[in-house]
Design a protein around this motif. Sequence first.
Motif, mmCIF file in Angstrom:
data_model
loop_
_atom_site.group_PDB
_atom_site.id
_atom_site.type_symbol
_atom_site.label_atom_id
_atom_site.label_comp_id
_atom_site.label_asym_id
_atom_site.label_seq_id
_atom_site.Cartn_x
_atom_site.Cartn_y
_atom_site.Cartn_z
ATOM 1 N N UNK A 282 -15.078 1.172 -1.005
ATOM 2 C CA UNK A 282 -14.515 1.067 -2.355
ATOM 3 C C UNK A 282 -13.230 0.231 -2.264
ATOM 4 N N UNK A 283 -13.337 -0.983 -1.744
ATOM 5 C CA UNK A 283 -12.132 -1.760 -1.446
ATOM 6 C C UNK A 283 -11.293 -2.094 -2.664
ATOM 7 N N UNK A 284 -11.926 -2.215 -3.834
ATOM 8 C CA UNK A 284 -11.165 -2.561 -5.036
ATOM 9 C C UNK A 284 -10.206 -1.441 -5.448
ATOM 10 N N UNK A 285 -10.430 -0.224 -4.933
ATOM 11 C CA UNK A 285 -9.548 0.922 -5.191
ATOM 12 C C UNK A 285 -8.905 1.411 -3.893
ATOM 13 N N UNK A 286 -8.754 0.514 -2.944
ATOM 14 C CA UNK A 286 -8.141 0.842 -1.649
ATOM 15 C C UNK A 286 -8.861 2.008 -0.969
ATOM 16 N N UNK A 287 -10.170 2.075 -1.209
ATOM 17 C CA UNK A 287 -11.020 3.103 -0.606
ATOM 18 C C UNK A 287 -10.547 4.516 -0.913
ATOM 19 N N UNK A 288 -9.929 4.696 -2.089
ATOM 20 C CA UNK A 288 -9.545 6.042 -2.527
ATOM 21 C C UNK A 288 -10.806 6.888 -2.660
ATOM 22 N N UNK A 289 -10.734 8.122 -2.213
ATOM 23 C CA UNK A 289 -11.924 8.959 -2.103
ATOM 24 C C UNK A 289 -12.213 9.718 -3.397
ATOM 25 N N UNK A 290 -13.457 9.620 -3.832
ATOM 26 C CA UNK A 290 -13.985 10.385 -4.948
ATOM 27 C C UNK A 290 -15.102 11.274 -4.418
ATOM 28 N N UNK A 291 -15.589 12.185 -5.249
ATOM 29 C CA UNK A 291 -16.697 13.046 -4.827
ATOM 30 C C UNK A 291 -17.922 12.225 -4.451
ATOM 31 N N UNK A 292 -18.342 11.239 -5.253
ATOM 32 C CA UNK A 292 -19.499 10.429 -4.842
ATOM 33 C C UNK A 292 -19.277 9.708 -3.507
ATOM 34 N N UNK A 293 -18.078 9.176 -3.288
ATOM 35 C CA UNK A 293 -17.798 8.491 -2.021
ATOM 36 C C UNK A 293 -17.916 9.468 -0.857
ATOM 37 N N UNK B 281 -12.449 -3.812 3.552
ATOM 38 C CA UNK B 281 -11.309 -4.473 2.950
ATOM 39 C C UNK B 281 -10.047 -4.289 3.777
ATOM 40 N N UNK B 282 -8.885 -4.526 3.173
ATOM 41 C CA UNK B 282 -7.639 -4.563 3.947
ATOM 42 C C UNK B 282 -7.048 -3.208 4.306
ATOM 43 N N UNK B 283 -7.537 -2.105 3.705
ATOM 44 C CA UNK B 283 -6.921 -0.787 3.885
ATOM 45 C C UNK B 283 -7.969 0.223 4.339
ATOM 46 N N UNK B 284 -7.579 1.122 5.237
ATOM 47 C CA UNK B 284 -8.493 2.207 5.629
ATOM 48 C C UNK B 284 -8.799 3.072 4.410
ATOM 49 N N UNK B 285 -7.784 3.734 3.876
ATOM 50 C CA UNK B 285 -7.971 4.505 2.655
ATOM 51 C C UNK B 285 -6.628 4.921 2.090
ATOM 52 N N UNK B 286 -6.532 4.890 0.761
ATOM 53 C CA UNK B 286 -5.321 5.344 0.076
ATOM 54 C C UNK B 286 -5.289 6.858 -0.068
#
Length: 262
Positions: free
Chosen positions: A24-35, A61-66
């Motif tokens: 989910x690179x467009x959201x800095x791989x922020x975690x949601x339930x589906x993810x 993308x550029x970030x592991x996860x936000x």
Amino acid sequence: MNSIGTGLAAIDWHDRRADVYLSRPEKRNAMTVPLMNDLITAFERVDADEDVRSVTLLGEGPVFSAGMDLTMMRNRVEPDAEIDRDVFPRLLEAIEETRQPVVAGIKRAAPAGAFELTLPCDLRVIGRRAKYGLLETKLGTFPHGGGTQRLPRLVGLSKAKEIVLTGEFIDPEAAADMGLVHEVVDTDTVDERAKAVADELGENAPLGLRNAKDALNAALEMPLEQGLAYERQLGYELDDTRDYREGFEARLEDRKPEFRGE
């Protein structure tokens, strides 16, 4: 790269290595339930693949996860919210129970829930300037996705209290000194180095790796006498395997062993 489920996680299959991505690179791989559900599926598939000898956990993308998606976290406290509160613990258990060794590549950021996501991994490679820490006490809560339980097992109770109670980011070099991360590298080399470490692990005997990981994970869950007995049991299971014989024959013949997981 093969998308999983809703497409918020992916697996890149290699000869003996599987790279699992938060996608989910467009959201800095922020975690949601589906993810998180997609990641669970990804690790279940990897675990079931007998050809895979090592795994990486990376961010596309550029970030592991936000960390956790902030909108999701805000909405979860609404009276009519229907949020699966158990999905994150299930994800961490899926990583921890994956039979192959798992290497996390932590580039740029892994705060809060993303920090906890890396804890059940077996090794962690981090970028020199990564934002890595448990911030929850600054957000009105505390890390309860495993942070207060897994972290003391990695760094000791006193250091874990410092990390959790201050809510400050940890300097990557300090994280290496305390044994929390395996290696500190330049930011633009994190993913490739994590893959290289996983490949190095994958050169070892797959059955030996799996039983060693099982024994190590059990080490802090059992009294010493019980743990030693379990260790011996896992060791004895390998005595009659083809790879056990191959390992010693290769050493005696001064050649590289050819392990097959048999």
